[in-house]
Design a protein around this motif. Structure first.
Motif, PDB file in Angstrom:
ATOM      1  N   GLU A   5       0.828  -1.207   0.000  1.00 51.74           N
ATOM      2  CA  GLU A   5       0.000   0.000   0.000  1.00 51.74           C
ATOM      3  C   GLU A   5       0.865   1.260   0.000  1.00 51.74           C
ATOM      4  OE1 GLU A   5      -3.738  -2.093   2.335  1.00 51.74           O
ATOM      5  OE2 GLU A   5      -2.332  -0.849   3.462  1.00 51.74           O
ATOM      6  N   GLN A   6       1.952   1.242   0.733  1.00 47.20           N
ATOM      7  CA  GLN A   6       2.849   2.394   0.774  1.00 47.20           C
ATOM      8  C   GLN A   6       3.484   2.657  -0.595  1.00 47.20           C
ATOM      9  OE1 GLN A   6       5.528   1.481   3.979  1.00 47.20           O
ATOM     10  NE2 GLN A   6       4.104   2.185   5.550  1.00 47.20           N
ATOM     11  N   LYS A   7       3.894   1.601  -1.285  1.00 43.56           N
ATOM     12  CA  LYS A   7       4.476   1.764  -2.627  1.00 43.56           C
ATOM     13  C   LYS A   7       3.463   2.340  -3.607  1.00 43.56           C
ATOM     14  CE  LYS A   7       8.103  -1.718  -2.483  1.00 43.56           C
ATOM     15  NZ  LYS A   7       8.677  -2.891  -3.133  1.00 43.56           N
ATOM     16  N   MET A  12       1.157   7.081  -6.524  1.00 42.21           N
ATOM     17  CA  MET A  12       0.038   7.982  -6.780  1.00 42.21           C
ATOM     18  C   MET A  12       0.388   9.423  -6.416  1.00 42.21           C
ATOM     19  SD  MET A  12      -3.184   5.584  -5.927  1.00 42.21           S
ATOM     20  CE  MET A  12      -4.261   6.772  -6.631  1.00 42.21           C
ATOM     21  N   GLN A  13       1.131   9.600  -5.348  1.00 43.37           N
ATOM     22  CA  GLN A  13       1.562  10.942  -4.960  1.00 43.37           C
ATOM     23  C   GLN A  13       2.497  11.518  -6.019  1.00 43.37           C
ATOM     24  OE1 GLN A  13       0.837  13.007  -2.269  1.00 43.37           O
ATOM     25  NE2 GLN A  13       2.161  14.521  -3.212  1.00 43.37           N
ATOM     26  N   ALA A  19      -2.530  12.560  -2.504  1.00 47.58           N
ATOM     27  CA  ALA A  19      -2.073  12.076  -1.201  1.00 47.58           C
ATOM     28  C   ALA A  19      -3.190  11.221  -0.603  1.00 47.58           C
ATOM     29  CB  ALA A  19      -1.744  13.241  -0.288  1.00 47.58           C
ATOM     30  N   VAL A  20      -2.958   9.921  -0.562  1.00 45.77           N
ATOM     31  CA  VAL A  20      -3.965   8.994  -0.055  1.00 45.77           C
ATOM     32  C   VAL A  20      -3.876   8.962   1.463  1.00 45.77           C
ATOM     33  CG1 VAL A  20      -4.834   6.641  -0.127  1.00 45.77           C
ATOM     34  CG2 VAL A  20      -3.763   7.627  -2.158  1.00 45.77           C
ATOM     35  N   GLU A  30     -14.617   8.722  -5.123  1.00 46.24           N
ATOM     36  CA  GLU A  30     -14.531  10.093  -4.613  1.00 46.24           C
ATOM     37  C   GLU A  30     -13.811  11.035  -5.575  1.00 46.24           C
ATOM     38  OE1 GLU A  30     -13.341  10.348  -0.515  1.00 46.24           O
ATOM     39  OE2 GLU A  30     -14.601   8.650   0.039  1.00 46.24           O
ATOM     40  N   GLY A  31     -13.431  10.521  -6.760  1.00 45.30           N
ATOM     41  CA  GLY A  31     -12.870  11.374  -7.797  1.00 45.30           C
ATOM     42  C   GLY A  31     -11.393  11.711  -7.676  1.00 45.30           C
ATOM     43  N   TYR A  32     -10.656  10.983  -6.859  1.00 48.21           N
ATOM     44  CA  TYR A  32      -9.219  11.225  -6.761  1.00 48.21           C
ATOM     45  C   TYR A  32      -8.488  10.792  -8.031  1.00 48.21           C
ATOM     46  CZ  TYR A  32      -9.705  12.186  -1.772  1.00 48.21           C
ATOM     47  OH  TYR A  32     -10.057  12.727  -0.571  1.00 48.21           O
TER      48      TYR A  32
END
Length: 77
Positions: A5-7, A12-13, A19-20, A30-32
């Motif tokens: 999940e961190q990778k 994504m960042q 920023a999740v 939610e449209g991210y």
């Protein structure tokens, strides 16, 4: 968050400026991220984790949260 999940979160960042906050944040709903970005994430997962995803894997449910993506990686890895 798990290492997987961190990778994904870091990708994504770096790639989308997203920023999740949590592993269960709903990214698509939610449209991210949009459907084109889902494909970019899928390509990242294949490259980063050595996966071979097929069409059946490319559904919103598998990419809506970091947790769902991590489960996909674990199932296919």
């Amino acid at each position: 968050m798990t290492e997987i999940e961190q990778k994904i979160s870091q990708f994504m960042q770096d790639t989308f400026g997203v920023a999740v906050v949590t592993a269960n944040t709903s990214l698509v709903s939610e449209g991210y991220i949009d459907s084109m970005q889902v494909l970019e994430v899928a390509m990242f997962l294949e490259t980063e984790f050595g996966l071979a995803l097929d069409e059946a894997d490319l559904i919103v449910e598998n990419f809506d949260t970091l947790s769902a993506m991590s489960s996909l990686v674990s199932a296919r890895g």
